[in-house]
Design an enzyme around this catalytic site. Structure first.
Site, short mmCIF file in Angstrom:
data_model
loop_
_atom_site.label_atom_id
_atom_site.label_comp_id
_atom_site.label_asym_id
_atom_site.label_seq_id
_atom_site.Cartn_x
_atom_site.Cartn_y
_atom_site.Cartn_z
N PHE A 283 -62.18 -40.19 87.75
CA PHE A 283 -62.63 -40.41 86.37
C PHE A 283 -63.73 -41.49 86.39
CE2 PHE A 283 -62.28 -42.06 82.04
CZ PHE A 283 -62.17 -40.89 81.30
N ASP B 200 -54.36 -44.14 90.90
CA ASP B 200 -54.43 -44.05 89.44
C ASP B 200 -53.55 -42.87 89.03
OD1 ASP B 200 -55.09 -43.55 86.78
OD2 ASP B 200 -57.11 -44.38 87.02
N TYR C 94 -50.97 -43.35 76.88
CA TYR C 94 -51.21 -42.55 75.68
C TYR C 94 -51.33 -41.07 75.99
CZ TYR C 94 -55.92 -43.48 77.45
OH TYR C 94 -57.01 -43.61 78.27
N LYS C 95 -51.31 -40.71 77.28
CA LYS C 95 -51.40 -39.29 77.65
C LYS C 95 -49.99 -38.70 77.65
CE LYS C 95 -55.84 -40.01 79.89
NZ LYS C 95 -56.55 -40.48 81.10
N ARG D 176 -59.75 -27.40 78.98
CA ARG D 176 -58.50 -27.95 79.56
C ARG D 176 -57.32 -27.66 78.64
NH1 ARG D 176 -58.81 -34.21 80.95
NH2 ARG D 176 -58.94 -34.33 78.67
C1 LIG Z 1 -57.74 -41.35 80.88
C2 LIG Z 1 -58.23 -42.05 82.10
C3 LIG Z 1 -58.81 -43.33 82.01
C4 LIG Z 1 -59.06 -43.98 80.68
O1 LIG Z 1 -59.13 -45.36 80.79
P1 LIG Z 1 -58.98 -46.27 79.47
O2 LIG Z 1 -59.22 -47.63 79.91
O3 LIG Z 1 -57.60 -46.01 78.95
O4 LIG Z 1 -59.99 -45.78 78.49
C5 LIG Z 1 -59.17 -43.96 83.19
N1 LIG Z 1 -58.98 -43.39 84.39
C6 LIG Z 1 -58.44 -42.15 84.51
C7 LIG Z 1 -58.27 -41.55 85.85
C8 LIG Z 1 -58.07 -41.44 83.37
O5 LIG Z 1 -57.58 -40.21 83.48
#
Ligand SMILES: *Cc1c(COP(=O)(O)O)cnc(C)c1O
Length: 397
Positions: free
Chosen positions: A113, A184, A209-210, A356
């Site tokens: 990400f 992660d 939050y996911k 998705r």
């Molecule tokens: C959703 C996601 C994020 C989001 O980071 P935030 O700091 O919560 O905005 C970061 N890394 C990965 C791999 C994600 O899937």
């Protein structure tokens, strides 16, 4: 024996919606509004500043960390809640680099990400000692781990395709060449069985939050392997990570516990929402959850494959290499998704062409999946997506 799935009665699912986006923002558990009202009215409203003690707000990040830890195979006292995932990536990465001062490479993959990669770039510039971020293709990352690597930083499940790394094998390889492992778990925590302790990784981070339904902006988590906690010198040396924050010393001394990964004042309302949201996992066996998730994904892949031939599966066909989401590629995927959402099937879109669909067995069942495919097939057959109204881009996709 775990409880049976789904447990829809615990969630506030809107009428007429089939929600296949729990991989991006989880559904509201019914217990959350009442808990938030209570914290706001009775704790904040009546206790005011005393709430830090009387309502145990100060202990909340560690308490919720322990509650979450069970879902990812982390022992008590090894998980801390707070900040955003982006911040937790920075913290974990900085701690990893400190552990290997003679190595300069951060290894990640091109499927990661973007924020994780951006934070690595920013940290490299801040340290200013010639570190480099190296990116391998996801399928080549195992072979790219050599003894130049200080830290391997990977997201277990790819946010676009759902492709899943073998956490145990990659961690073993990293350790074999003396590298630190930072996982992660943004798309893993609450989505599948994770055995953090068994993997032996040094660090793991993730958001809530996911799949964990903590609500928009819910705080993130960081795991530190217990034997390392006392050795880390926090880069984000905030006052609440201090051994004695209320001594107000001028110099920083980290707390001896996972508390040292705290930074500043915790978001009490948001963490209270998360704490209540985690109750929906009571009695859930993560192996049962995974089995249910695989079954839902299989039905979806088979049915879409048979009924929507113009869509191309962008996720691994083998369930063992997939998280809890399924992606299909289509050049006008954005418009197809917009048409789906208008008809109550909510998924999302990632550029350039990925639709998705997340599968969350706590509140999605086989009938939902089949009903969603019926609507998707109808949109594809009748080419409803060609209507220009579905092509207007929104800010958040
Ligand atoms: C959703 C996601 C994020 C989001 O980071 P935030 O700091 O919560 O905005 C970061 N890394 C990965 C791999 C994600 O899937």
């Amino acid at each position: 024996m775990g409880v049976s799935l789904p447990r829809k009665e615990l969630f506030d699912l809107p009428e007429g919606v089939i929600y296949l986006d729990g991989n991006s923002l989880g559904v509201l558990p019914k217990s959350v509004p009442e808990r938030l009202a209570q914290v706001t009215r009775d704790e904040w409203g009546k206790e005011l500043i005393r709430g830090w003690n009387t309502a145990k707000w100060m202990d909340q990040p560690a308490r919720v960390g322990d509650k979450l830890g069970r879902l990812i195979g982390a022992p008590q006292g090894s998980v801390m809640i707070g900040d955003t995932l982006t911040i937790k990536v920075f913290q974990g990465l900085a701690a990893s680099l400190q552990m290997r001062p003679d190595r300069k490479v951060i290894l990640s993959d091109t499927g990661n990400f973007p924020t994780d990669l951006y934070m690595a770039e920013g940290l490299i510039d801040t340290i200013g000692k010639g570190h480099a971020l190296q990116l391998a293709k996801p399928e080549a990352v195992l072979d790219a781990i050599d003894d130049s690597v200080a830290v391997v930083m990977l997201t277990q499940v790819d946010y676009r395709t759902g492709r899943m790394h073998d956490m145990a094998a990659i961690t073993r390889r990293a350790h074999k060449v003396g590298a630190v492992m930072l996982w992660d778990l943004a798309h893993s925590a609450g989505a599948l069985e994770v055995d953090i302790a068994g993997s032996n990784c040094e660090f793991a981070v993730g958001c809530t939050y996911k799949y964990l339904n903590g609500g928009p902006g819910a705080p993130a988590f960081i795991y530190v392997r217990p034997d390392l906690i006392g050795t880390i010198k926090p880069t984000l040396a905030g006052w609440l990570g201090h051994d004695a924050p209320f001594a107000f010393e001028t110099g920083y001394r980290p707390a001896p516990s996972i508390g040292r990964m705290r930074v500043g004042t915790p978001p009490v309302l948001q963490t209270s929402a998360l704490e209540a949201a985690l109750d929906v996992w009571e009695g859930v066996d993560m192996a049962d959850l995974r089995a249910a998730s695989v079954a839902l994904c299989e039905v979806f892949i088979k049915q879409v494959g048979a009924r929507c031939p113009s869509l191309t599966l962008a996720s691994p066909r083998d369930a063992a290499q997939r998280g809890s989401q399924v992606s299909f590629a289509f050049p006008d995927g954005y418009a197809v998704m917009a048409a789906l959402i208008e008809r109550g099937v909510i998924g999302d879109f990632r550029a350039p062409d990925i639709m998705r669909f997340g599968f969350t067995p706590l509140y999605i069942d086989r009938n939902d999946v089949i009903a969603a495919v019926d609507i998707l097939a109808d949109i594809m057959d009748r080419k409803t997506w060609k209507d220009p109204k579905y092509h207007v881009k929104q800010a958040v996709t």
